[in-house]
Motif scaffolding. Structure first.
Motif, PDB file in Angstrom:
ATOM      1  N   ASN A  99       0.870  -1.174   0.000  1.00  0.00           N
ATOM      2  CA  ASN A  99       0.000   0.000   0.000  1.00  0.00           C
ATOM      3  C   ASN A  99       0.907   1.223   0.000  1.00  0.00           C
ATOM      4  O   ASN A  99       1.441   1.612   1.037  1.00  0.00           O
ATOM      5  N   GLU A 100       1.087   1.824  -1.185  1.00  0.00           N
ATOM      6  CA  GLU A 100       2.031   2.931  -1.298  1.00  0.00           C
ATOM      7  C   GLU A 100       1.552   4.165  -0.545  1.00  0.00           C
ATOM      8  O   GLU A 100       2.369   4.951  -0.048  1.00  0.00           O
ATOM      9  N   THR A 101       0.235   4.348  -0.435  1.00  0.00           N
ATOM     10  CA  THR A 101      -0.271   5.477   0.342  1.00  0.00           C
ATOM     11  C   THR A 101       0.242   5.417   1.771  1.00  0.00           C
ATOM     12  O   THR A 101       0.752   6.401   2.321  1.00  0.00           O
ATOM     13  N   VAL A 102       0.115   4.259   2.396  1.00  0.00           N
ATOM     14  CA  VAL A 102       0.570   4.102   3.778  1.00  0.00           C
ATOM     15  C   VAL A 102       2.093   4.159   3.845  1.00  0.00           C
ATOM     16  O   VAL A 102       2.658   4.762   4.762  1.00  0.00           O
ATOM     17  N   LEU A 103       2.766   3.552   2.881  1.00  0.00           N
ATOM     18  CA  LEU A 103       4.225   3.609   2.876  1.00  0.00           C
ATOM     19  C   LEU A 103       4.714   5.054   2.847  1.00  0.00           C
ATOM     20  O   LEU A 103       5.606   5.447   3.603  1.00  0.00           O
ATOM     21  N   ARG A 104       4.105   5.881   1.988  1.00  0.00           N
ATOM     22  CA  ARG A 104       4.510   7.286   1.899  1.00  0.00           C
ATOM     23  C   ARG A 104       4.236   8.024   3.207  1.00  0.00           C
ATOM     24  O   ARG A 104       4.955   8.959   3.555  1.00  0.00           O
ATOM     25  N   SER A 105       3.198   7.605   3.918  1.00  0.00           N
ATOM     26  CA  SER A 105       2.883   8.296   5.175  1.00  0.00           C
ATOM     27  C   SER A 105       4.030   8.176   6.176  1.00  0.00           C
ATOM     28  O   SER A 105       4.234   9.085   6.985  1.00  0.00           O
ATOM     29  N   PHE A 106       4.783   7.094   6.107  1.00  0.00           N
ATOM     30  CA  PHE A 106       5.924   6.922   7.002  1.00  0.00           C
ATOM     31  C   PHE A 106       7.022   7.959   6.731  1.00  0.00           C
ATOM     32  O   PHE A 106       7.842   8.233   7.596  1.00  0.00           O
ATOM     33  N   ALA A 107       7.034   8.519   5.520  1.00  0.00           N
ATOM     34  CA  ALA A 107       8.083   9.465   5.135  1.00  0.00           C
ATOM     35  C   ALA A 107       7.628  10.921   5.180  1.00  0.00           C
ATOM     36  O   ALA A 107       8.411  11.812   4.854  1.00  0.00           O
ATOM     37  N   LEU A 108       6.400  11.183   5.596  1.00  0.00           N
ATOM     38  CA  LEU A 108       5.878  12.543   5.513  1.00  0.00           C
ATOM     39  C   LEU A 108       6.574  13.521   6.456  1.00  0.00           C
ATOM     40  O   LEU A 108       6.428  14.729   6.301  1.00  0.00           O
ATOM     41  N   TRP A 109       7.343  13.020   7.397  1.00  0.00           N
ATOM     42  CA  TRP A 109       8.058  13.916   8.298  1.00  0.00           C
ATOM     43  C   TRP A 109       9.172  14.687   7.590  1.00  0.00           C
ATOM     44  O   TRP A 109       9.685  15.683   8.128  1.00  0.00           O
ATOM     45  N   VAL A 110       9.554  14.265   6.367  1.00  0.00           N
ATOM     46  CA  VAL A 110      10.672  14.925   5.673  1.00  0.00           C
ATOM     47  C   VAL A 110      10.211  16.129   4.856  1.00  0.00           C
ATOM     48  O   VAL A 110      11.038  16.801   4.240  1.00  0.00           O
ATOM     49  N   VAL A 111       8.896  16.397   4.810  1.00  0.00           N
ATOM     50  CA  VAL A 111       8.388  17.566   4.086  1.00  0.00           C
ATOM     51  C   VAL A 111       7.639  18.449   5.072  1.00  0.00           C
ATOM     52  O   VAL A 111       7.206  17.995   6.134  1.00  0.00           O
ATOM     53  N   PRO A 112       7.462  19.742   4.744  1.00  0.00           N
ATOM     54  CA  PRO A 112       6.706  20.624   5.637  1.00  0.00           C
ATOM     55  C   PRO A 112       5.286  20.103   5.857  1.00  0.00           C
ATOM     56  O   PRO A 112       4.695  19.499   4.959  1.00  0.00           O
ATOM     57  N   PRO A 113       4.716  20.331   7.048  1.00  0.00           N
ATOM     58  CA  PRO A 113       3.372  19.813   7.346  1.00  0.00           C
ATOM     59  C   PRO A 113       2.318  20.218   6.326  1.00  0.00           C
ATOM     60  O   PRO A 113       1.439  19.418   5.997  1.00  0.00           O
ATOM     61  N   GLN A 114       2.403  21.444   5.793  1.00  0.00           N
ATOM     62  CA  GLN A 114       1.384  21.870   4.831  1.00  0.00           C
ATOM     63  C   GLN A 114       1.454  21.039   3.549  1.00  0.00           C
ATOM     64  O   GLN A 114       0.428  20.774   2.906  1.00  0.00           O
ATOM     65  N   GLU A 115       2.650  20.614   3.156  1.00  0.00           N
ATOM     66  CA  GLU A 115       2.783  19.755   1.977  1.00  0.00           C
ATOM     67  C   GLU A 115       2.285  18.344   2.282  1.00  0.00           C
ATOM     68  O   GLU A 115       1.686  17.683   1.422  1.00  0.00           O
ATOM     69  N   ALA A 116       2.531  17.881   3.502  1.00  0.00           N
ATOM     70  CA  ALA A 116       2.026  16.572   3.908  1.00  0.00           C
ATOM     71  C   ALA A 116       0.504  16.572   3.903  1.00  0.00           C
ATOM     72  O   ALA A 116      -0.136  15.621   3.431  1.00  0.00           O
ATOM     73  N   VAL A 117      -0.100  17.647   4.396  1.00  0.00           N
ATOM     74  CA  VAL A 117      -1.557  17.757   4.406  1.00  0.00           C
ATOM     75  C   VAL A 117      -2.098  17.782   2.978  1.00  0.00           C
ATOM     76  O   VAL A 117      -3.110  17.130   2.676  1.00  0.00           O
ATOM     77  N   ALA A 118      -1.435  18.512   2.091  1.00  0.00           N
ATOM     78  CA  ALA A 118      -1.886  18.570   0.694  1.00  0.00           C
ATOM     79  C   ALA A 118      -1.862  17.176   0.067  1.00  0.00           C
ATOM     80  O   ALA A 118      -2.796  16.789  -0.656  1.00  0.00           O
ATOM     81  N   LEU A 150      -2.117  14.295   1.667  1.00  0.00           N
ATOM     82  CA  LEU A 150      -3.169  13.489   2.288  1.00  0.00           C
ATOM     83  C   LEU A 150      -4.553  13.851   1.753  1.00  0.00           C
ATOM     84  O   LEU A 150      -5.404  12.978   1.586  1.00  0.00           O
ATOM     85  N   ARG A 151      -4.767  15.135   1.460  1.00  0.00           N
ATOM     86  CA  ARG A 151      -6.055  15.540   0.882  1.00  0.00           C
ATOM     87  C   ARG A 151      -6.253  14.943  -0.503  1.00  0.00           C
ATOM     88  O   ARG A 151      -7.353  14.514  -0.855  1.00  0.00           O
ATOM     89  N   GLU A 152      -5.184  14.916  -1.289  1.00  0.00           N
ATOM     90  CA  GLU A 152      -5.273  14.297  -2.621  1.00  0.00           C
ATOM     91  C   GLU A 152      -5.603  12.812  -2.501  1.00  0.00           C
ATOM     92  O   GLU A 152      -6.421  12.280  -3.261  1.00  0.00           O
TER      93      GLU A 152
END
Length: 198
Positions: free
Chosen positions: A91-110, A112-114
């Motif tokens: 599940n690449e969506t979940v896999l990417r979630s593990f790496a979201l700490w490396v980008v600014p929170p607003q980009e992580a939220v964007a 996740l919204r997509e």
């Protein structure tokens, strides 16, 4: 599950052409097993060579539907009842979630919204498929089980995305990627890499 078993499952329900099978992989099976035409057609040829399926006479639009043979049904039943289920998954969506700490929170939220919108669209499609099933037919009654599993999984992903967006929105703004341990293995405090004690 192998592509071979996915194809036998489809053909056990009704004869289908290679084109029809491609439509099924883009529809009801999309959330279970992904296959491209470049994978499907060679596997159909192999199944035919192994006498698990056979081509029917040319049908409408010049297509030659395949049908399952008695031997193909035997192989399908053996796979269903006498082999262990492969529970591995990606599940690449979940896999990417593990790496979201490396980008600014607003980009992580964007991001996740997509993902939430993608899963919402898939959910609408699966509900439409469910409404189109003819439960007087045995294959469609069984398909209902798989479609409902897809609906519930997508509902869970939408719910998870809602929660993840709310959670990431509370992360401190600032420089992304802070807090990474200086070396591999455990960090200097004895914890696991990337996991910071509270």
């Amino acid at each position: 599950m192998s592509l071979r078993m996915a194809l036998l499952t489809l053909l056990a329900g009704a004869p289908r052409s290679g084109y029809d099978i491609g439509q099924e992989f883009d529809g009801v099976l999309k959330f279970v097993w992904h296959a491209k035409p470049t994978q499907v057609y060679p596997e159909l040829k192999r199944l035919a060579a192994d006498r698990l399926i056979r081509e029917q006479d040319e049908g409408s639009r010049g297509r030659r539907p395949y049908e399952i043979t008695d031997e193909g049904m035997r192989v399908l039943r053996t796979w269903l009842l006498a082999s262990d289920t492969d529970h591995s998954q990606r599940n690449e969506t979940v896999l990417r979630s593990f790496a979201l700490w490396v980008v600014p929170p607003q980009e992580a939220v964007a991001y996740l919204r997509e993902e939430r919108e993608y899963h919402r669209a898939r959910l609408r499609g699966m509900r439409a498929l469910k409404n189109g099933l003819n439960l007087r037919l045995a294959p469609d009654r069984a398909a209902l089980l798989g479609v409902e599993a897809g609906i519930r999984r997508l509902e869970a992903m939408v719910s998870w995305a809602d929660w993840a967006i709310e959670t990431v929105s509370t992360w401190p703004t600032g420089m992304a990627g802070t807090g990474r341990p200086a070396s591999g293995g455990t960090d200097r405090r004895g914890g696991n890499p990337g996991i910071r004690p509270r």
